[in-house]
Scaffold this active site. Structure first.
Site, PDB file in Angstrom:
ATOM      1  CD  GLU A 153      57.669  15.724  95.631  1.00 47.82           C
ATOM      2  OE1 GLU A 153      57.832  15.072  96.659  1.00 47.82           O
ATOM      3  OE2 GLU A 153      57.750  15.220  94.496  1.00 47.82           O
ATOM      4  CB  SER A 194      65.522  15.608 101.510  1.00 52.59           C
ATOM      5  OG  SER A 194      66.202  15.221 100.311  1.00 52.59           O
ATOM      6  CD  GLU A 247      61.979  10.796  90.901  1.00 51.88           C
ATOM      7  OE1 GLU A 247      61.210   9.815  90.971  1.00 51.88           O
ATOM      8  OE2 GLU A 247      62.622  11.225  91.879  1.00 51.88           O
ATOM      9  CG  ASN A 292      56.855   8.674  95.135  1.00 52.08           C
ATOM     10  OD1 ASN A 292      56.654   7.597  94.563  1.00 52.08           O
ATOM     11  ND2 ASN A 292      57.422   9.708  94.523  1.00 52.08           N
ATOM     12  CD1 TRP A 293      57.135   3.350  99.584  1.00 50.46           C
ATOM     13  CD2 TRP A 293      56.309   1.388  98.910  1.00 50.46           C
ATOM     14  NE1 TRP A 293      56.623   2.704 100.687  1.00 50.46           N
ATOM     15  CE2 TRP A 293      56.108   1.506 100.293  1.00 50.46           C
ATOM     16  CE3 TRP A 293      55.856   0.229  98.253  1.00 50.46           C
ATOM     17  CZ2 TRP A 293      55.487   0.502 101.049  1.00 50.46           C
ATOM     18  CZ3 TRP A 293      55.232  -0.761  98.999  1.00 50.46           C
ATOM     19  CH2 TRP A 293      55.053  -0.638 100.384  1.00 50.46           C
ATOM     20  CE  LYS A 294      60.987   9.479  94.690  1.00 49.96           C
ATOM     21  NZ  LYS A 294      62.008  10.503  94.538  1.00 49.96           N
ATOM     22  CG  HIS A 322      57.469  12.512  91.127  1.00 49.35           C
ATOM     23  ND1 HIS A 322      58.794  12.570  90.768  1.00 49.35           N
ATOM     24  CD2 HIS A 322      57.438  12.532  92.479  1.00 49.35           C
ATOM     25  CE1 HIS A 322      59.533  12.618  91.873  1.00 49.35           C
ATOM     26  NE2 HIS A 322      58.740  12.600  92.926  1.00 49.35           N
ATOM     27  N   GLY A 327      65.573  13.587  96.901  1.00 48.93           N
ATOM     28  CA  GLY A 327      66.573  12.524  96.963  1.00 48.93           C
ATOM     29  C   GLY A 327      67.998  13.018  97.161  1.00 48.93           C
ATOM     30  N   GLY A 365      59.709  10.276  99.786  1.00 49.21           N
ATOM     31  CA  GLY A 365      60.317   9.219  98.982  1.00 49.21           C
ATOM     32  C   GLY A 365      61.125   8.281  99.851  1.00 49.21           C
ATOM     33  N   GLY A 366      62.428   8.529  99.918  1.00 44.85           N
ATOM     34  CA  GLY A 366      63.356   7.636 100.621  1.00 44.85           C
ATOM     35  C   GLY A 366      62.893   7.193 101.998  1.00 44.85           C
TER      36      GLY A 366
HETATM   37  P1  PGA Z   1      62.638  12.121  98.672  1.00 46.18           P
HETATM   38  O1  PGA Z   1      61.589  12.067  97.464  1.00 46.18           O
HETATM   39  O2  PGA Z   1      61.826  12.182  99.943  1.00 46.18           O
HETATM   40  O3  PGA Z   1      63.420  10.859  98.563  1.00 46.18           O
HETATM   41  O4  PGA Z   1      63.456  13.354  98.479  1.00 46.18           O
HETATM   42  C1  PGA Z   1      60.417  12.825  97.486  1.00 46.18           C
HETATM   43  C2  PGA Z   1      59.650  12.622  96.203  1.00 46.18           C
HETATM   44  O5  PGA Z   1      60.284  12.555  95.129  1.00 46.18           O
HETATM   45  O6  PGA Z   1      58.413  12.517  96.204  1.00 46.18           O
END
Ligand code: PGA
Length: 253
Positions: A166, A212, A96, A9-11, A94, A172, A233-234
């Protein structure tokens, strides 16, 4: 046996030239993967990513969409639009989006239905906040989010839904749920699905862990009985770190 799904997930990161470079670099690194490899990219990267990933085992997904097919919704992108260019997956709900963009269980459910109507495979995110975990209601929260997201779907659709567990406090932050806690949460989600849709359906649903996840902890998480993949994500922004997660079963601990 459920085939694992590892999704990035590149956001709101990566310009098209960066997307093209990343996917070009990733392609040889994951070509032998025995799991499904997905990258969920920003709308502006979709077309470039699809072209770059053509003929590879990398699938492309979006990170959101509207629940209506068309109309006066300035700034929105619809399911048919995504499908028309070859997108196969879409992240829905998600945390966010729930937190910053008023996504609710109701809009999540509408979007999941729209995803299936357009032959897109939804990756539905559920997860508790730190306060909810500390209050001892984490499982209640995530099973309720799951139930509401899947409301009105038939068994076949439920089987094709990917749930991403999640925990919000792990996203993050560098804090990962322990493998036991993550597995237990995924198990509770599966039990809830079994209660409503039957054991057979529940056994087929892919339930990912996200928060994470990185190459250092991917193997221990992904080897757990009820964790069928990851939403990353990251660590999905760089080809080598994402490839290490995809190839987790070749990492020797
Ligand atoms: P993260 O994000 O791996 O950077 O914690 C995961 C996500 O929000 O899908």
């Amino acid at each position: 046996m459920r085939r694992k799904v590892i999704a990035g997930n590149w956001k709101m990161n990566m310009l098209p030239n960066e997307a093209i470079s990343m996917i070009t670099e990733l392609t040889p690194l994951v070509k032998e993967a025995d799991c499904e490899v997905v990258l969920c990219v920003p709308f502006t990267d979709l077309f470039y990513s699809l072209l770059t990933a053509q003929g590879t085992n990398i699938k492309i997904g979006a990170q959101n969409m509207h629940f209506e097919s068309k109309g006066a919704y300035t700034g929105e992108v619809s399911g048919p639009m995504l499908k028309s260019i070859g997108v196969e997956y879409v992240i829905i709900g998600h945390s966010e989006r729930r937190q910053y963009f008023n996504e609710t269980d109701e809009t999540v459910n509408k979007k999941v239905k729209t995803a299936f109507a357009n032959n897109l495979r939804p990756i539905v995110c559920v997860g508790e906040s730190l306060e909810q975990r500390e209050a001892g209601i984490a499982f209640e929260v995530i099973t309720e989010q799951t139930e509401k997201a899947l409301e009105g779907l038939d068994e076949n659709q439920v089987q094709n839904t990917i749930i991403a567990y999640e925990p919000i406090w792990a996203i993050g932050t560098g804090k990962t749920a322990t493998k036991e806690d993550a597995n237990e949460a995924c198990k509770k989600i599966r039990e809830k699905i079994a209660k409503i849709y039957g054991q057979n359906t529940a056994e087929r649903v892919i339930i990912q862990y996200g928060g994470s996840m990185k190459s250092e902890n991917a193997k221990e998480l992904l080897e757990m009985s009820d964790i069928d993949g990851g939403l990353i994500g990251g660590a999905s922004l760089k080809a080598d770190s994402f490839a290490k997660i995809v190839n987790f079963n070749t990492i020797h601990s």
